[in-house]
Design a protein around this motif. Structure first.
Motif, PDB file in Angstrom:
ATOM      1  N   UNK A   1       0.826  -1.203   0.000  1.00  0.00           N
ATOM      2  CA  UNK A   1       0.000   0.000   0.000  1.00  0.00           C
ATOM      3  C   UNK A   1       0.866   1.261   0.000  1.00  0.00           C
ATOM      4  N   UNK A   2       2.002   1.226   0.685  1.00  0.00           N
ATOM      5  CA  UNK A   2       2.899   2.392   0.651  1.00  0.00           C
ATOM      6  C   UNK A   2       3.487   2.595  -0.748  1.00  0.00           C
ATOM      7  N   UNK A   3       3.826   1.513  -1.435  1.00  0.00           N
ATOM      8  CA  UNK A   3       4.320   1.630  -2.819  1.00  0.00           C
ATOM      9  C   UNK A   3       3.222   2.189  -3.728  1.00  0.00           C
ATOM     10  N   UNK A   4       2.012   1.682  -3.556  1.00  0.00           N
ATOM     11  CA  UNK A   4       0.853   2.141  -4.324  1.00  0.00           C
ATOM     12  C   UNK A   4       0.629   3.637  -4.100  1.00  0.00           C
ATOM     13  N   UNK A   5       0.637   4.065  -2.832  1.00  0.00           N
ATOM     14  CA  UNK A   5       0.388   5.479  -2.524  1.00  0.00           C
ATOM     15  C   UNK A   5       1.540   6.377  -2.975  1.00  0.00           C
ATOM     16  N   UNK A   6       2.759   5.860  -2.916  1.00  0.00           N
ATOM     17  CA  UNK A   6       3.902   6.663  -3.379  1.00  0.00           C
ATOM     18  C   UNK A   6       3.825   6.865  -4.884  1.00  0.00           C
ATOM     19  N   UNK A   7       3.482   5.819  -5.625  1.00  0.00           N
ATOM     20  CA  UNK A   7       3.296   5.944  -7.076  1.00  0.00           C
ATOM     21  C   UNK A   7       2.181   6.939  -7.386  1.00  0.00           C
ATOM     22  N   UNK A   8       1.098   6.841  -6.640  1.00  0.00           N
ATOM     23  CA  UNK A   8      -0.017   7.767  -6.818  1.00  0.00           C
ATOM     24  C   UNK A   8       0.423   9.196  -6.503  1.00  0.00           C
TER      25      UNK A   8
ATOM     26  N   UNK B   1      -6.340  16.696  -2.725  1.00  0.00           N
ATOM     27  CA  UNK B   1      -6.009  15.278  -2.883  1.00  0.00           C
ATOM     28  C   UNK B   1      -4.524  15.005  -2.652  1.00  0.00           C
ATOM     29  N   UNK B   2      -3.676  15.993  -2.842  1.00  0.00           N
ATOM     30  CA  UNK B   2      -2.251  15.820  -2.527  1.00  0.00           C
ATOM     31  C   UNK B   2      -2.083  15.718  -1.013  1.00  0.00           C
ATOM     32  N   UNK B   3      -2.740  16.603  -0.279  1.00  0.00           N
ATOM     33  CA  UNK B   3      -2.657  16.577   1.179  1.00  0.00           C
ATOM     34  C   UNK B   3      -3.278  15.299   1.742  1.00  0.00           C
ATOM     35  N   UNK B   4      -4.374  14.862   1.134  1.00  0.00           N
ATOM     36  CA  UNK B   4      -4.995  13.615   1.567  1.00  0.00           C
ATOM     37  C   UNK B   4      -4.024  12.446   1.410  1.00  0.00           C
ATOM     38  N   UNK B   5      -3.356  12.386   0.283  1.00  0.00           N
ATOM     39  CA  UNK B   5      -2.400  11.304   0.026  1.00  0.00           C
ATOM     40  C   UNK B   5      -1.253  11.354   1.031  1.00  0.00           C
ATOM     41  N   UNK B   6      -0.740  12.547   1.308  1.00  0.00           N
ATOM     42  CA  UNK B   6       0.326  12.681   2.312  1.00  0.00           C
ATOM     43  C   UNK B   6      -0.158  12.238   3.692  1.00  0.00           C
ATOM     44  N   UNK B   7      -1.364  12.627   4.064  1.00  0.00           N
ATOM     45  CA  UNK B   7      -1.919  12.218   5.350  1.00  0.00           C
ATOM     46  C   UNK B   7      -2.094  10.709   5.441  1.00  0.00           C
TER      47      UNK B   7
END
Length: 192
Positions: A34-41, A77-83
């Motif tokens: 999930x961290x790889x997925x979110x980092x790619x996103x 959505x950038x802040x959401x992804x970081x959170x």
């Protein structure tokens, strides 16, 4: 008939449903995936934000959904992804699930109930009491489902609601999962 601002809010909040995908990927494939997925996103959306903000690229079909303050600044959505990345990286699995889903569904309920039924305005940002109550109830349910502890769920829901209601300059998509998750994790560490 619903007003266009209410319909825009429904569509805007629909983008936050990606949180369900984050929780499902985490549940079925684990933290590393999930961290790889979110980092790619994150990399992908930062490229999009660069093109949008630095070169005026208009995102087809979604550009009109950006809030006024997001038209010339980094979008929520950038802040959401970081959170979400912070929540998954730092907190235990169930706290991360709760913090991420509170950010989506608590914030969504506050916005939609507030826009539709909000009459009593509180705080400087024009938030409604009705929206705050809706958020608190949703956050409490989410917290209890994932933590099975009413006391922690109450505190986590209170923190998430307070952050969403009172933070004006810091994006709540980042602040809600960080603060609510931090408080829940701290209580779990202290009490166990």
């Amino acid at each position: 008939m619903a007003s266009s601002s209410f319909l825009d809010e429904v569509l805007r909040k629909g983008f936050h449903l990606m949180s369900v995908a984050i929780v499902l990927v985490y549940a079925f494939f684990g933290k590393e995936v999930v961290l790889q997925f979110m980092t790619l996103y994150l990399v992908s959306i930062l490229i999009i934000e660069h093109l949008r903000l630095d070169f005026g690229f208009k995102l087809p079909l979604v550009n009109y959904l950006f809030r006024q303050k997001e038209r010339k600044a980094v979008a929520g959505y950038v802040y959401f992804t970081l959170g979400a990345i912070v929540a998954v990286s730092v907190f235990s699995k169930n706290v991360a699930y709760a913090a991420i889903l509170m950010t989506t569904f608590g914030d969504m309920s506050a916005a939609l109930v507030g826009k539709r039924f909000g009459r009593i305005r509180i705080f400087r940002g024009g938030k409604s009491l009705e929206g705050c109550v809706a958020e608190f109830i949703v956050d409490l349910l989410i917290g209890y489902v994932f933590l099975s502890n009413l006391s922690i769920a109450l505190i986590m829901a209170f923190v998430a609601t307070l952050v969403e209601t009172s933070f004006e300059k810091i994006d709540d998509n980042l602040a809600i999962p960080v603060f609510s998750g931090f408080v829940a994790e701290l209580i779990l560490i202290v009490t166990h």
